[in-house]
Design a protein around this motif. Structure first.
Motif, mmCIF file in Angstrom:
data_model
loop_
_atom_site.group_PDB
_atom_site.id
_atom_site.type_symbol
_atom_site.label_atom_id
_atom_site.label_comp_id
_atom_site.label_asym_id
_atom_site.label_seq_id
_atom_site.Cartn_x
_atom_site.Cartn_y
_atom_site.Cartn_z
ATOM 1 N N GLY A 60 -80.304 -80.952 6.736
ATOM 2 C CA GLY A 60 -80.517 -80.348 5.424
ATOM 3 C C GLY A 60 -81.225 -79.020 5.596
ATOM 4 O O GLY A 60 -81.612 -78.635 6.707
ATOM 5 N N PRO A 61 -81.423 -78.280 4.521
ATOM 6 C CA PRO A 61 -82.052 -76.962 4.643
ATOM 7 C C PRO A 61 -83.527 -77.058 5.047
ATOM 8 O O PRO A 61 -84.261 -77.933 4.597
ATOM 9 C CB PRO A 61 -81.901 -76.363 3.241
ATOM 10 C CG PRO A 61 -81.746 -77.549 2.340
ATOM 11 C CD PRO A 61 -81.023 -78.592 3.125
ATOM 12 N N VAL A 62 -83.916 -76.145 5.905
ATOM 13 C CA VAL A 62 -85.324 -75.979 6.275
ATOM 14 C C VAL A 62 -85.888 -74.893 5.364
ATOM 15 O O VAL A 62 -85.374 -73.767 5.325
ATOM 16 C CB VAL A 62 -85.466 -75.579 7.749
ATOM 17 C CG1 VAL A 62 -86.912 -75.232 8.072
ATOM 18 C CG2 VAL A 62 -84.962 -76.699 8.655
ATOM 19 N N ASP A 63 -86.937 -75.215 4.626
ATOM 20 C CA ASP A 63 -87.491 -74.258 3.667
ATOM 21 C C ASP A 63 -88.410 -73.238 4.326
ATOM 22 O O ASP A 63 -88.445 -72.071 3.917
ATOM 23 C CB ASP A 63 -88.264 -75.011 2.573
ATOM 24 C CG ASP A 63 -87.360 -75.943 1.782
ATOM 25 O OD1 ASP A 63 -86.212 -75.536 1.484
ATOM 26 O OD2 ASP A 63 -87.784 -77.070 1.481
ATOM 27 N N LEU A 74 -89.877 -68.042 9.629
ATOM 28 C CA LEU A 74 -88.713 -68.015 8.740
ATOM 29 C C LEU A 74 -89.158 -68.543 7.377
ATOM 30 O O LEU A 74 -89.658 -69.667 7.281
ATOM 31 C CB LEU A 74 -87.588 -68.885 9.302
ATOM 32 C CG LEU A 74 -87.043 -68.472 10.675
ATOM 33 C CD1 LEU A 74 -86.073 -69.522 11.209
ATOM 34 C CD2 LEU A 74 -86.356 -67.117 10.595
ATOM 35 N N GLN A 75 -88.988 -67.723 6.345
ATOM 36 C CA GLN A 75 -89.475 -68.093 5.015
ATOM 37 C C GLN A 75 -88.359 -68.357 4.014
ATOM 38 O O GLN A 75 -88.631 -68.756 2.880
ATOM 39 C CB GLN A 75 -90.394 -66.990 4.485
ATOM 40 C CG GLN A 75 -91.649 -66.801 5.335
ATOM 41 C CD GLN A 75 -92.552 -65.699 4.819
ATOM 42 O OE1 GLN A 75 -92.145 -64.890 3.984
ATOM 43 N NE2 GLN A 75 -93.781 -65.649 5.315
ATOM 44 N N ALA A 76 -87.105 -68.155 4.434
ATOM 45 C CA ALA A 76 -85.963 -68.429 3.553
ATOM 46 C C ALA A 76 -85.272 -69.715 4.013
ATOM 47 O O ALA A 76 -85.247 -70.021 5.213
ATOM 48 C CB ALA A 76 -84.987 -67.259 3.591
ATOM 49 N N PRO A 77 -84.704 -70.484 3.089
ATOM 50 C CA PRO A 77 -84.002 -71.711 3.487
ATOM 51 C C PRO A 77 -82.880 -71.428 4.491
ATOM 52 O O PRO A 77 -82.157 -70.441 4.363
ATOM 53 C CB PRO A 77 -83.442 -72.233 2.153
ATOM 54 C CG PRO A 77 -84.352 -71.661 1.112
ATOM 55 C CD PRO A 77 -84.735 -70.297 1.617
ATOM 56 N N HIS A 78 -82.754 -72.300 5.493
ATOM 57 C CA HIS A 78 -81.708 -72.137 6.503
ATOM 58 C C HIS A 78 -81.331 -73.502 7.063
ATOM 59 O O HIS A 78 -82.162 -74.406 7.131
ATOM 60 C CB HIS A 78 -82.158 -71.209 7.635
ATOM 61 C CG HIS A 78 -83.443 -71.626 8.291
ATOM 62 N ND1 HIS A 78 -84.685 -71.418 7.719
ATOM 63 C CD2 HIS A 78 -83.676 -72.256 9.462
ATOM 64 C CE1 HIS A 78 -85.630 -71.880 8.524
ATOM 65 N NE2 HIS A 78 -85.054 -72.411 9.579
ATOM 66 N N GLU A 79 -80.072 -73.650 7.437
ATOM 67 C CA GLU A 79 -79.565 -74.909 7.969
ATOM 68 C C GLU A 79 -79.262 -74.826 9.450
ATOM 69 O O GLU A 79 -78.801 -75.803 10.061
ATOM 70 C CB GLU A 79 -78.325 -75.345 7.195
ATOM 71 C CG GLU A 79 -78.622 -75.655 5.728
ATOM 72 C CD GLU A 79 -77.427 -76.226 4.991
ATOM 73 O OE1 GLU A 79 -76.341 -76.309 5.619
ATOM 74 O OE2 GLU A 79 -77.564 -76.586 3.811
ATOM 75 N N ILE A 81 -91.612 -77.191 11.142
ATOM 76 C CA ILE A 81 -90.669 -76.889 10.059
ATOM 77 C C ILE A 81 -90.973 -77.752 8.841
ATOM 78 O O ILE A 81 -91.526 -78.849 8.962
ATOM 79 C CB ILE A 81 -89.205 -77.104 10.506
ATOM 80 C CG1 ILE A 81 -88.947 -78.579 10.834
ATOM 81 C CG2 ILE A 81 -88.872 -76.219 11.695
ATOM 82 C CD1 ILE A 81 -87.480 -78.890 11.130
ATOM 83 N N GLN A 82 -90.599 -77.239 7.689
ATOM 84 C CA GLN A 82 -90.699 -77.981 6.432
ATOM 85 C C GLN A 82 -89.288 -78.242 5.930
ATOM 86 O O GLN A 82 -88.543 -77.321 5.612
ATOM 87 C CB GLN A 82 -91.483 -77.186 5.397
ATOM 88 C CG GLN A 82 -91.634 -77.914 4.062
ATOM 89 C CD GLN A 82 -92.418 -77.095 3.047
ATOM 90 O OE1 GLN A 82 -92.929 -76.030 3.367
ATOM 91 N NE2 GLN A 82 -92.499 -77.586 1.820
ATOM 92 N N GLY A 83 -88.892 -79.525 5.917
ATOM 93 C CA GLY A 83 -87.532 -79.886 5.526
ATOM 94 C C GLY A 83 -86.662 -80.071 6.758
ATOM 95 O O GLY A 83 -87.139 -80.272 7.873
ATOM 96 N N GLY A 84 -85.346 -80.040 6.544
ATOM 97 C CA GLY A 84 -84.409 -80.109 7.652
ATOM 98 C C GLY A 84 -83.893 -81.475 7.985
ATOM 99 O O GLY A 84 -82.728 -81.657 8.302
ATOM 100 N N GLY A 85 -84.755 -82.498 7.953
ATOM 101 C CA GLY A 85 -84.319 -83.839 8.334
ATOM 102 C C GLY A 85 -83.962 -83.894 9.806
ATOM 103 O O GLY A 85 -84.571 -83.226 10.646
ATOM 104 N N ALA A 86 -82.964 -84.695 10.149
ATOM 105 C CA ALA A 86 -82.512 -84.799 11.541
ATOM 106 C C ALA A 86 -81.859 -83.488 11.974
ATOM 107 O O ALA A 86 -81.448 -82.677 11.147
ATOM 108 C CB ALA A 86 -81.536 -85.960 11.686
#
Length: 424
Positions: free
Chosen positions: A22-25, A73-78, A390-395
């Protein structure tokens, strides 16, 4: 005088890509991907390419002198891809300054160990050519022949600066590296009021390398009483190379070094951690070295982009302990590289010598001209190529590819690759 060795020019592409579920915020990362300048290595260029583009980026030296890079990195990225592109010029390192007597002691220790472990085998990394250790000499042949007949001193031998009465005539010159390993251990034994020695930071247990009796027991056959430290380290390196099997995927990045020793197999990181554990458990300073090694593709096969990997080996520190009270000037027939490093070591109060137990290679400042030093630390945890929060991302899925080659060869390979694999 010996001719100056021809330098080697190497280009290294180290590509690391994360793909998140998922996206990393938000993310902050730290890199150890910048090679360092050393006595036998010069960094000609180094570029980091990061996708997506960081909001902020900086560099700083760490406590061990490594160059670290930080980015946010401050913008969402996958996905995240980091490519380090380095051009490094290396030189053939000077051989270990072990005189004939030391080499004889190391050979005897190795032979004794081999006899005790008959039938043990070892395999180096399959794509790395086998190579014998370099010649062990930094003295004139006349001095070496004198020392070749000297037996290793017993455990209760007098100090190195007071040779026994029945010792052979002293040669023309004595290297300070002839001090027995016990003298180095005693040099680093804690004493109230002793002056600070930076190498003492590498004596203690670290996250991946405990001090343990199992390590000391494995090392002892190579550390016979009176053996010069470099000769003993050479014998230990050879025992690890001979008795441990190089087996890809047999361990993980967090596999304990004691477990790798017990199972007698692992990869270069395990071999380095085991050698560190052995040395430190005997009270000797040693550090972890991360870097790269120029490998050869299988016969008849082309080099493949991304088919290499990072490498790891060990540096052993020898303080400037004179073997005798009075040492003559350096011999005139010493090769220029050895002479320069010898002078630097005298001024610095000691020197680091490199040992690669995976491939049974060693040298002064590097195991060979086909090696590139990236960073040094207590163990892998100090020099991990890339780590972050990282914040977000999941697996996530991780893909790492390393290519080491002469610049012209690598450029030709990139030219024939799809655009997604070419360096920008």
């Amino acid at each position: 005088m010996h001719p100056s060795p021809r330098p080697m020019l190497l280009r290294i592409l180290h590509r690391t890509c994360y793909r998140y579920q998922g996206p990393v915020d938000h993310a902050q990362h730290m890199l150890h991907l910048s090679p360092v300048d050393t006595a036998v290595q010069q960094v000609l260029s180094h570029t980091l390419r990061i996708t997506p583009e960081p909001a902020a980026q900086s560099k700083a030296r760490d406590a061990f002198g490594n160059l670290r890079s930080f980015f946010t990195l401050q913008a969402p990225h996958e996905s995240l891809c980091v490519e380090a592109d380095s051009l490094v010029q290396t030189q053939l390192p000077a051989p270990l300054p072990i005189v004939a007597a030391a080499a004889t002691t190391a050979t005897a220790a190795t032979a004794a160990t081999a006899a005790a472990t008959a039938g043990a085998t070892a395999a180096a990394a399959p794509s790395i050519p086998a190579a014998a250790p370099p010649a062990l000499s930094l003295v004139p042949s006349s001095a070496a022949s004198d020392l070749a007949t000297a037996d290793a001193p017993p455990a209760d031998a007098p100090p190195a600066d007071a040779p026994p009465a029945n010792a052979p005539p002293a040669p023309a010159w004595h290297a300070p590296w002839q001090a027995p390993w016990e003298a180095v251990r005693e040099h680093y034994r804690y004493r109230a009021g002793a002056p600070y020695d930076a190498a003492s930071e590498f004596l203690f247990a670290s996250p991946h390398v405990p001090r343990d009796d199992a390590f000391a027991a494995f090392a002892r056959p190579a550390f016979a009483p009176g053996t010069p430290l470099l000769a003993a380290a050479q014998a230990l390196m050879e025992r690890i190379h001979r008795e441990l099997r190089y087996t890809p995927a047999s361990t993980q990045v967090n596999t304990p070094a004691l477990q790798a020793l017990a199972q007698r197999k692992g990869v270069c990181q395990d071999f380095a951690h085991i050698m560190l554990g052995c040395l430190r458990s005997l009270g000797l300073p040693a550090r972890y070295v991360s870097g790269y090694l120029l490998t050869r593709p299988p016969p008849g096969k082309p080099r493949l982009i991304g088919a290499d990997a990072s490498h790891a080996w060990v540096s052993v520190y020898v303080p400037w302990i004179a073997a005798h009270a009075h040492a003559a000037p350096l011999p005139d027939d010493t090769d220029p590289m050895s002479a320069a490093l010898h002078t630097q070591a005298q001024q610095a109060g000691g020197a680091w010598f490199d040992f690669d137990p995976t491939n049974r290679r060693s040298g002064w400042g590097s195991p060979g001209a086909d090696y590139v030093t990236l960073a040094v630390g207590r163990d892998f945890s100090d020099v991990s190529p890339m780590r972050g929060v990282i914040q977000g991302g999941g697996a996530h899925e991780l893909e790492v590819g390393v290519t080491v080659a002469p610049p012209e060869e690598l450029q030709a390979l990139l030219t024939n690759k799809p655009p997604s694999l070419r360096a920008p």
